[in-house]
Design a protein around this motif. Structure first.
Motif, PDB file in Angstrom:
ATOM      1  N   ALA A  86       1.144   1.604  -3.250  1.00  0.00           N
ATOM      2  CA  ALA A  86       1.329   0.434  -2.393  1.00  0.00           C
ATOM      3  C   ALA A  86       2.583  -0.372  -2.726  1.00  0.00           C
ATOM      4  O   ALA A  86       2.754  -1.485  -2.208  1.00  0.00           O
ATOM      5  CB  ALA A  86       0.100  -0.464  -2.481  1.00  0.00           C
ATOM      6  N   PHE A  87       3.444   0.147  -3.591  1.00  0.00           N
ATOM      7  CA  PHE A  87       4.719  -0.463  -3.980  1.00  0.00           C
ATOM      8  C   PHE A  87       4.533  -1.700  -4.878  1.00  0.00           C
ATOM      9  O   PHE A  87       5.236  -1.858  -5.865  1.00  0.00           O
ATOM     10  CB  PHE A  87       5.583  -0.856  -2.771  1.00  0.00           C
ATOM     11  N   ASN A  88       3.619  -2.614  -4.480  1.00  0.00           N
ATOM     12  CA  ASN A  88       3.328  -3.820  -5.272  1.00  0.00           C
ATOM     13  C   ASN A  88       4.569  -4.675  -5.542  1.00  0.00           C
ATOM     14  O   ASN A  88       4.754  -5.203  -6.640  1.00  0.00           O
ATOM     15  CB  ASN A  88       2.666  -3.443  -6.607  1.00  0.00           C
ATOM     16  N   LEU A  89       5.407  -4.819  -4.525  1.00  0.00           N
ATOM     17  CA  LEU A  89       6.549  -5.727  -4.624  1.00  0.00           C
ATOM     18  C   LEU A  89       6.125  -7.112  -4.148  1.00  0.00           C
ATOM     19  O   LEU A  89       5.262  -7.257  -3.284  1.00  0.00           O
ATOM     20  CB  LEU A  89       7.710  -5.220  -3.764  1.00  0.00           C
ATOM     21  N   LEU A  90       6.745  -8.150  -4.716  1.00  0.00           N
ATOM     22  CA  LEU A  90       6.439  -9.519  -4.306  1.00  0.00           C
ATOM     23  C   LEU A  90       7.313  -9.885  -3.109  1.00  0.00           C
ATOM     24  O   LEU A  90       8.537  -9.912  -3.216  1.00  0.00           O
ATOM     25  CB  LEU A  90       6.673 -10.483  -5.463  1.00  0.00           C
ATOM     26  N   PRO A  91       6.719 -10.169  -1.954  1.00  0.00           N
ATOM     27  CA  PRO A  91       7.502 -10.374  -0.738  1.00  0.00           C
ATOM     28  C   PRO A  91       8.420 -11.587  -0.769  1.00  0.00           C
ATOM     29  O   PRO A  91       9.423 -11.620  -0.051  1.00  0.00           O
ATOM     30  CB  PRO A  91       6.428 -10.520   0.354  1.00  0.00           C
ATOM     31  N   SER A  92       8.081 -12.588  -1.575  1.00  0.00           N
ATOM     32  CA  SER A  92       8.894 -13.809  -1.616  1.00  0.00           C
ATOM     33  C   SER A  92      10.134 -13.662  -2.498  1.00  0.00           C
ATOM     34  O   SER A  92      11.025 -14.521  -2.456  1.00  0.00           O
ATOM     35  CB  SER A  92       8.043 -14.979  -2.124  1.00  0.00           C
TER      36      SER A  92
END
Length: 274
Positions: free
Chosen positions: A118-124
């Motif tokens: 799910a990548f788990n990157l922080l969108p902000s």
């Protein structure tokens, strides 16, 4: 002065252990009679049943197996995300079995890399800020030059100022890989890293993992259900009922798929006969 240890002391201990034990040792991951049991008595689930395994530095290992074979538990125990019921786990020459939770947290942030489906990157955060996050969490000064270096290695050197939502799924997974590489970890653990990608993009990500092993000396342990993905690895381990049931070296997708069919059929038959 009291007996309480500071976070800085824990960080220094973990880094020193990696420098003294890990750099000279040949094993990146070592499991010795690792067992993981959930519950007790007749209802107990034996997720791992005595795993003995040594994975050398600079190797790419794929882990496969039928549903319920213990793949996820294996990854969690090997990466220090879960504690085995018995046995010992060493990462980069450091025995992590008896570590306290705060020490394990430091180790994961400084010496391990993770890539998830799910990548788990922080969108902000920007791409660069996402890549630098492990350094910030470990209490280290963010190194923007290092971030640019690893982003360039994954073909995103000009995307540091973008937000994850502005990137394709394949590009986001590349950012996740750059984040995993930024601290020069002992081991990169990848859990179905191509599961959400199309065939072409998946091949690009797998090529980057392969390049990290061959060109950067990284060690990759990847759980996957895809025989094509597994064929990029040096070695494929097959789990069944919590044990290592088989392995293949430098295998083609067809060989891997055939071995999986045989193993799944055998497991299904054993389950039906029980």
């Amino acid at each position: 002065m009291g007996l309480r240890r500071s976070k800085r002391q824990d960080v220094q201990d973990i880094r020193t252990a990696g420098a003294s034990g890990g750099s000279r040792g040949l094993a990146a991951v070592e499991l010795r009679d690792v067992r993981r049991q959930y519950g007790k008595g007749g209802g107990a689930v034996h997720a791992l049943r005595g795993i003995d395994l040594v994975l050398p530095r600079g190797s790419f290992t794929a882990v496969m197996g039928p549903s319920g074979s213990g793949k996820s538990t294996f990854l969690q125990c090997a990466a220090g995300l879960d504690r085995p019921t018995s046995g010992a786990v060493s990462l980069g020459g450091t025995d992590i079995t008896g570590m306290k939770e705060n020490q394990l947290t430091v180790l994961r942030r400084t010496r391990l890399g993770f890539v998830f489906q799910a990548f788990n990157l922080l969108p902000s955060l920007t791409v660069e800020q996402n890549v630098l996050l492990p350094m910030r969490l470990a209490g280290k000064r963010p190194d923007r030059r290092r971030a640019h270096e690893v982003l360039s290695q994954v073909g995103l050197g000009d995307k540091g100022g973008r937000r994850p939502a502005e990137l394709s799924g394949g590009q986001q997974q590349r950012v996740a890989l750059a984040r995993a590489l930024v601290t020069r970890p002992d081991v990169i653990f990848a859990d179905e890293p191509t599961g959400a990608l199309d065939t072409t993009t998946a091949a690009e990500v797998l090529e980057l993992l392969r390049s990290a092993v061959d060109g950067l000396g990284a060690t990759v342990v990847m759980v996957t259900h895809d025989p094509v993905a597994a064929s990029w690895a040096d070695r494929v381990l097959f789990l069944a009922d919590g044990s290592i049931a088989d392995s293949l070296t430098a295998a083609a997708p067809e060989q891997i798929a055939d071995r999986m069919r045989t193993l799944t059929a055998r497991t299904s038959y054993a389950g039906a006969a029980a």
